[in-house]
Scaffold this active site. Structure first.
Site, PDB file in Angstrom:
ATOM      1  CE1 TYR A 204       7.763  38.127 -52.568  1.00 46.08           C
ATOM      2  CE2 TYR A 204       5.859  39.263 -53.494  1.00 46.08           C
ATOM      3  CZ  TYR A 204       7.228  39.090 -53.413  1.00 46.08           C
ATOM      4  OH  TYR A 204       8.075  39.885 -54.160  1.00 46.08           O
TER       5      TYR A 204
ATOM      6  CB  SER B  63       6.421  43.196 -54.183  1.00 45.93           C
ATOM      7  OG  SER B  63       5.420  42.659 -55.030  1.00 45.93           O
TER       8      SER B  63
ATOM      9  CE  LYS C 159       9.152  41.202 -51.179  1.00 46.54           C
ATOM     10  NZ  LYS C 159      10.574  41.613 -51.032  1.00 46.54           N
TER      11      LYS C 159
ATOM     12  CG  ASP D 266      21.457  32.656 -43.903  1.00 46.42           C
ATOM     13  OD1 ASP D 266      20.555  33.377 -44.380  1.00 46.42           O
ATOM     14  OD2 ASP D 266      21.219  31.668 -43.182  1.00 46.42           O
TER      15      ASP D 266
END
Length: 261
Positions: A154, A141, A158, A60
């Site tokens: 998100y 991204s 990023k 993990d």
């Protein structure tokens, strides 16, 4: 695409059981590297590792103890570490703009997309120093450079990753370690979920995991410390130019760590 020879080198790929990670594991193997595949999906990691002749590690990445243990295992079993692709990532899955925020999902997002990158880089740098240098590529991204209103959380993670890569890249360059961020557009992976059908209906082209593996090869061959590389469908990987960012008059700031205030 750059010519890269990784013969005799060892690479670690997080989130390597599928999507971008598995494509990168295959590409690094073709370039000559022995590859360690890390993923929470133990069976998936083993499948890709068996395919490429590497080793599989289940773990993990949000646990701060995982990445140091993984790096130690890679050095023990494969003898060294030269290339690290910090690739594991998940989508936000919620707006994160009002009192409907699901805190548990938010913490998981930050754990995978941000904490894992910090834990991974901090664990890898000492190992790379022992080899006299190396490469760390972080999957970011285009949402790390431009706003993505459909997924603000998100976008947050990023942006954090791109900023960290830019700063950390400069900080460890003196150790012959190159840290870069790879910022692709939308990629045809499970991360898209049901949105894939929407893209198809709109005729919007998607990148493939193999496109990103090819871009990563270019970044390994040409990337400079702290750069962010972008990749869009139909194009080639290229360095993103951050324009209009205030500087310090050409002066290098003191090498200090800022405290809280």
């Amino acid at each position: 695409m750059s010519t890269v020879d990784l013969t005799g080198q060892v690479a670690l790929v997080t989130g390597g059981a599928g999507g971008i990670g598995s494509a990168v594991a295959r590409r690094l193997t073709k370039l000559g590297a022995r590859v360690a595949v890390l993923d929470l999906d133990a069976a998936g990691a083993q499948r890709i590792a068996s395919e490429v002749g590497g080793i599989a590690i289940a773990g993990d990445v949000t646990d701060p103890e995982t990445m140091p243990a993984v790096v130690a295992q890679v050095e023990k079993e494969l003898g060294r570490l030269d290339v690290v692709h910090l690739n594991a990532g998940i989508g936000g899955g919620q707006a994160g703009i009002d009192d409907a925020l699901n805190v548990d999902r938010y913490r998981k997002l930050v754990g995978v997309n941000v904490d894992h990158v910090v834990y991974g880089l901090c664990a890898a740098v000492p190992a790379l120093r022992r080899q006299g240098g190396g490469k760390i590529v972080i999957t970011a991204s285009l949402a790390g450079i431009a706003a993505m209103p459909a997924d603000p959380l998100y976008t947050l993670t990023k942006h954090a990753v791109v900023g960290y890569a830019r700063a950390a890249g400069k900080a460890v360059a003196k150790d012959n370690i190159t840290v870069t961020a790879l910022c692709p557009g939308f990629v045809d992976t499970l991360l898209l979920g049901g949105a894939k059908e929407e893209f198809a209906a709109a005729g919007f082209p998607l990148l493939t995991p193999d496109d990103i593996a090819e871009a990563l090869q270019t970044v390994l061959g040409e990337g400079a410390p702290g750069e962010a590389w972008i990749m869009q469908p139909g194009g080639q990987a290229s360095v993103y130019q951050f324009r209009g960012v205030p500087g310090a008059g050409g002066k290098v700031p003191p090498d200090v760590v800022l405290g809280s205030h």
